[in-house]
Write a protein that holds these residues in place. Structure first.
Motif, PDB file in Angstrom:
ATOM      1  N   GLY A  78       8.663  -3.246   7.739  1.00  0.00           N
ATOM      2  CA  GLY A  78       9.196  -2.774   6.462  1.00  0.00           C
ATOM      3  C   GLY A  78       8.691  -1.415   6.017  1.00  0.00           C
ATOM      4  O   GLY A  78       8.952  -0.986   4.893  1.00  0.00           O
ATOM      5  N   ILE A  79       7.967  -0.694   6.875  1.00  0.00           N
ATOM      6  CA  ILE A  79       7.407   0.612   6.497  1.00  0.00           C
ATOM      7  C   ILE A  79       8.528   1.620   6.275  1.00  0.00           C
ATOM      8  O   ILE A  79       9.441   1.735   7.086  1.00  0.00           O
ATOM      9  N   LYS A  80       8.431   2.347   5.152  1.00  0.00           N
ATOM     10  CA  LYS A  80       9.430   3.374   4.818  1.00  0.00           C
ATOM     11  C   LYS A  80       8.714   4.645   4.395  1.00  0.00           C
ATOM     12  O   LYS A  80       7.619   4.598   3.840  1.00  0.00           O
ATOM     13  N   ALA A  81       9.353   5.800   4.655  1.00  0.00           N
ATOM     14  CA  ALA A  81       8.774   7.097   4.283  1.00  0.00           C
ATOM     15  C   ALA A  81       9.819   7.931   3.557  1.00  0.00           C
ATOM     16  O   ALA A  81      11.019   7.851   3.857  1.00  0.00           O
ATOM     17  N   GLU A  82       9.344   8.751   2.616  1.00  0.00           N
ATOM     18  CA  GLU A  82      10.206   9.661   1.865  1.00  0.00           C
ATOM     19  C   GLU A  82       9.430  10.946   1.614  1.00  0.00           C
ATOM     20  O   GLU A  82       8.240  10.908   1.288  1.00  0.00           O
ATOM     21  N   TYR A  83      10.099  12.088   1.771  1.00  0.00           N
ATOM     22  CA  TYR A  83       9.487  13.392   1.488  1.00  0.00           C
ATOM     23  C   TYR A  83      10.274  14.048   0.365  1.00  0.00           C
ATOM     24  O   TYR A  83      11.479  14.282   0.501  1.00  0.00           O
ATOM     25  N   LYS A  84       9.588  14.314  -0.751  1.00  0.00           N
ATOM     26  CA  LYS A  84      10.262  14.890  -1.911  1.00  0.00           C
ATOM     27  C   LYS A  84       9.264  15.726  -2.700  1.00  0.00           C
ATOM     28  O   LYS A  84       8.137  15.293  -2.948  1.00  0.00           O
ATOM     29  N   ASP A  85       9.676  16.931  -3.074  1.00  0.00           N
ATOM     30  CA  ASP A  85       8.869  17.833  -3.904  1.00  0.00           C
ATOM     31  C   ASP A  85       7.476  18.094  -3.323  1.00  0.00           C
ATOM     32  O   ASP A  85       6.485  18.138  -4.047  1.00  0.00           O
ATOM     33  N   GLY A  86       7.390  18.212  -1.996  1.00  0.00           N
ATOM     34  CA  GLY A  86       6.127  18.545  -1.350  1.00  0.00           C
ATOM     35  C   GLY A  86       5.179  17.382  -1.148  1.00  0.00           C
ATOM     36  O   GLY A  86       4.052  17.561  -0.709  1.00  0.00           O
ATOM     37  N   ILE A  87       5.627  16.158  -1.472  1.00  0.00           N
ATOM     38  CA  ILE A  87       4.783  14.970  -1.320  1.00  0.00           C
ATOM     39  C   ILE A  87       5.464  14.009  -0.344  1.00  0.00           C
ATOM     40  O   ILE A  87       6.626  13.653  -0.508  1.00  0.00           O
ATOM     41  N   LEU A  88       4.724  13.600   0.685  1.00  0.00           N
ATOM     42  CA  LEU A  88       5.191  12.586   1.615  1.00  0.00           C
ATOM     43  C   LEU A  88       4.680  11.239   1.121  1.00  0.00           C
ATOM     44  O   LEU A  88       3.467  11.056   0.960  1.00  0.00           O
ATOM     45  N   ASN A  89       5.588  10.314   0.822  1.00  0.00           N
ATOM     46  CA  ASN A  89       5.231   8.961   0.382  1.00  0.00           C
ATOM     47  C   ASN A  89       5.578   7.979   1.482  1.00  0.00           C
ATOM     48  O   ASN A  89       6.727   7.939   1.941  1.00  0.00           O
ATOM     49  N   ILE A  90       4.600   7.204   1.901  1.00  0.00           N
ATOM     50  CA  ILE A  90       4.825   6.171   2.912  1.00  0.00           C
ATOM     51  C   ILE A  90       4.491   4.833   2.272  1.00  0.00           C
ATOM     52  O   ILE A  90       3.360   4.607   1.832  1.00  0.00           O
ATOM     53  N   SER A  91       5.487   3.958   2.219  1.00  0.00           N
ATOM     54  CA  SER A  91       5.319   2.631   1.631  1.00  0.00           C
ATOM     55  C   SER A  91       5.019   1.639   2.743  1.00  0.00           C
ATOM     56  O   SER A  91       5.767   1.547   3.729  1.00  0.00           O
ATOM     57  N   LEU A  92       3.933   0.909   2.592  1.00  0.00           N
ATOM     58  CA  LEU A  92       3.485  -0.073   3.577  1.00  0.00           C
ATOM     59  C   LEU A  92       3.498  -1.448   2.911  1.00  0.00           C
ATOM     60  O   LEU A  92       2.513  -1.854   2.286  1.00  0.00           O
ATOM     61  N   PRO A  93       4.611  -2.173   3.006  1.00  0.00           N
ATOM     62  CA  PRO A  93       4.694  -3.473   2.319  1.00  0.00           C
ATOM     63  C   PRO A  93       3.744  -4.492   2.935  1.00  0.00           C
ATOM     64  O   PRO A  93       3.482  -4.467   4.142  1.00  0.00           O
ATOM     65  N   LYS A  94       3.256  -5.368   2.078  1.00  0.00           N
ATOM     66  CA  LYS A  94       2.360  -6.428   2.549  1.00  0.00           C
ATOM     67  C   LYS A  94       3.170  -7.608   3.065  1.00  0.00           C
ATOM     68  O   LYS A  94       4.303  -7.838   2.626  1.00  0.00           O
ATOM     69  N   PHE A 146       0.881  -1.159   0.000  1.00  0.00           N
ATOM     70  CA  PHE A 146       0.000   0.000   0.000  1.00  0.00           C
ATOM     71  C   PHE A 146       0.924   1.216   0.000  1.00  0.00           C
ATOM     72  O   PHE A 146       2.006   1.169   0.591  1.00  0.00           O
ATOM     73  N   ILE A 147       0.488   2.300  -0.615  1.00  0.00           N
ATOM     74  CA  ILE A 147       1.285   3.525  -0.619  1.00  0.00           C
ATOM     75  C   ILE A 147       0.385   4.687  -0.242  1.00  0.00           C
ATOM     76  O   ILE A 147      -0.674   4.879  -0.846  1.00  0.00           O
ATOM     77  N   ILE A 148       0.799   5.446   0.764  1.00  0.00           N
ATOM     78  CA  ILE A 148       0.085   6.664   1.159  1.00  0.00           C
ATOM     79  C   ILE A 148       0.879   7.840   0.615  1.00  0.00           C
ATOM     80  O   ILE A 148       2.077   7.962   0.873  1.00  0.00           O
ATOM     81  N   GLU A 149       0.210   8.691  -0.156  1.00  0.00           N
ATOM     82  CA  GLU A 149       0.807   9.918  -0.670  1.00  0.00           C
ATOM     83  C   GLU A 149       0.076  11.078  -0.019  1.00  0.00           C
ATOM     84  O   GLU A 149      -1.141  11.183  -0.129  1.00  0.00           O
ATOM     85  N   ALA A 150       0.811  11.934   0.687  1.00  0.00           N
ATOM     86  CA  ALA A 150       0.215  13.092   1.352  1.00  0.00           C
ATOM     87  C   ALA A 150       0.811  14.361   0.763  1.00  0.00           C
ATOM     88  O   ALA A 150       2.032  14.532   0.754  1.00  0.00           O
ATOM     89  N   ALA A 151      -0.052  15.251   0.263  1.00  0.00           N
ATOM     90  CA  ALA A 151       0.400  16.524  -0.298  1.00  0.00           C
ATOM     91  C   ALA A 151       0.626  17.503   0.840  1.00  0.00           C
ATOM     92  O   ALA A 151      -0.309  17.911   1.513  1.00  0.00           O
ATOM     93  N   ALA A 152       1.886  17.856   1.068  1.00  0.00           N
ATOM     94  CA  ALA A 152       2.239  18.755   2.171  1.00  0.00           C
ATOM     95  C   ALA A 152       3.382  19.670   1.731  1.00  0.00           C
ATOM     96  O   ALA A 152       4.501  19.576   2.246  1.00  0.00           O
ATOM     97  N   PRO A 153       3.114  20.568   0.775  1.00  0.00           N
ATOM     98  CA  PRO A 153       4.186  21.445   0.289  1.00  0.00           C
ATOM     99  C   PRO A 153       4.591  22.487   1.319  1.00  0.00           C
ATOM    100  O   PRO A 153       3.828  22.823   2.216  1.00  0.00           O
ATOM    101  N   GLY A 154       5.811  22.982   1.169  1.00  0.00           N
ATOM    102  CA  GLY A 154       6.287  24.056   2.039  1.00  0.00           C
ATOM    103  C   GLY A 154       6.853  23.596   3.359  1.00  0.00           C
ATOM    104  O   GLY A 154       7.168  24.414   4.220  1.00  0.00           O
ATOM    105  N   LEU A 155       6.977  22.298   3.547  1.00  0.00           N
ATOM    106  CA  LEU A 155       7.506  21.773   4.797  1.00  0.00           C
ATOM    107  C   LEU A 155       8.898  21.201   4.577  1.00  0.00           C
ATOM    108  O   LEU A 155       9.337  21.035   3.443  1.00  0.00           O
ATOM    109  N   GLU A 156       9.556  20.893   5.654  1.00  0.00           N
ATOM    110  CA  GLU A 156      10.854  20.233   5.625  1.00  0.00           C
ATOM    111  C   GLU A 156      10.655  18.807   6.129  1.00  0.00           C
ATOM    112  O   GLU A 156       9.727  18.529   6.889  1.00  0.00           O
ATOM    113  N   LYS A 157      11.556  17.933   5.734  1.00  0.00           N
ATOM    114  CA  LYS A 157      11.497  16.548   6.194  1.00  0.00           C
ATOM    115  C   LYS A 157      11.481  16.483   7.724  1.00  0.00           C
ATOM    116  O   LYS A 157      10.762  15.684   8.317  1.00  0.00           O
ATOM    117  N   SER A 158      12.208  17.384   8.357  1.00  0.00           N
ATOM    118  CA  SER A 158      12.308  17.388   9.818  1.00  0.00           C
ATOM    119  C   SER A 158      11.018  17.862  10.512  1.00  0.00           C
ATOM    120  O   SER A 158      10.875  17.689  11.714  1.00  0.00           O
TER     121      SER A 158
END
Length: 158
Positions: free
Chosen positions: A127-143, A63-75
């Protein structure tokens, strides 16, 4: 006796025979609630940060969650997992300070949001991983392996 009906600006129906004080009060309330709060009341709130919109995708592996959150920092993000509930939270303090020590006005603001998702039992929590790039937070939820979709196969008939 016939009664004519007026349609006031709020779109509700009112009889011409109604109490005029009620119409004045109703109109007064309509005026209050149809307007935004004055900017002077909202000056310490950062209205640029709101609850992010999300897309949730599923494929055979995850499963992949994509959250639109522009203007923020990874931290700025805090992502937590507790009892199969994944929480995404942001707290951001905005300061606008004058470098002149004799300032007449100093403003600061505070914004935050939190979104939570209950994960299905089929997610491999390790195995959950997250990445923030170009204002989109992507969270990968492996099955989990047993939950992954198996490719179609032909079954031989005997």
């Amino acid at each position: 006796m016939s009664t004519s009906v007026m349609i006031p600006k709020n779109g509700s129906f009112a009889s011409k025979n109604t109490n005029s004080n009620f119409q004045n009060w109703s109109s007064f309330l309509d005026d209050i609630f149809s307007k935004e709060l004055p900017s002077s009341l909202m000056s310490n709130y950062d209205s640029t940060l709101s609850l992010p919109k999300v897309n949730i995708k599923e494929d055979a592996e995850s499963f992949i969650i994509e959250a639109a959150a522009p203007g923020l920092e990874k931290s700025d993000f805090q992502i937590n997992l507790e009892n199969r509930v994944l929480s995404i939270a942001v707290e951001k303090e905005v300061k606008n300070e004058s470098e002149n020590e004799h300032y007449r006005r100093k403003e600061f603001g505070y914004s935050s949001f939190k979104r939570s998702f209950t994960l299905p039992e089929t997610v491999n929590e390790e195995g959950i991983k997250a990445e923030y790039k170009d204002g989109i937070l992507n969270i990968s939820l492996p099955k989990k392996e047993e939950a992954k979709q198996k490719p179609a196969r032909n079954i031989e008939i005997f």
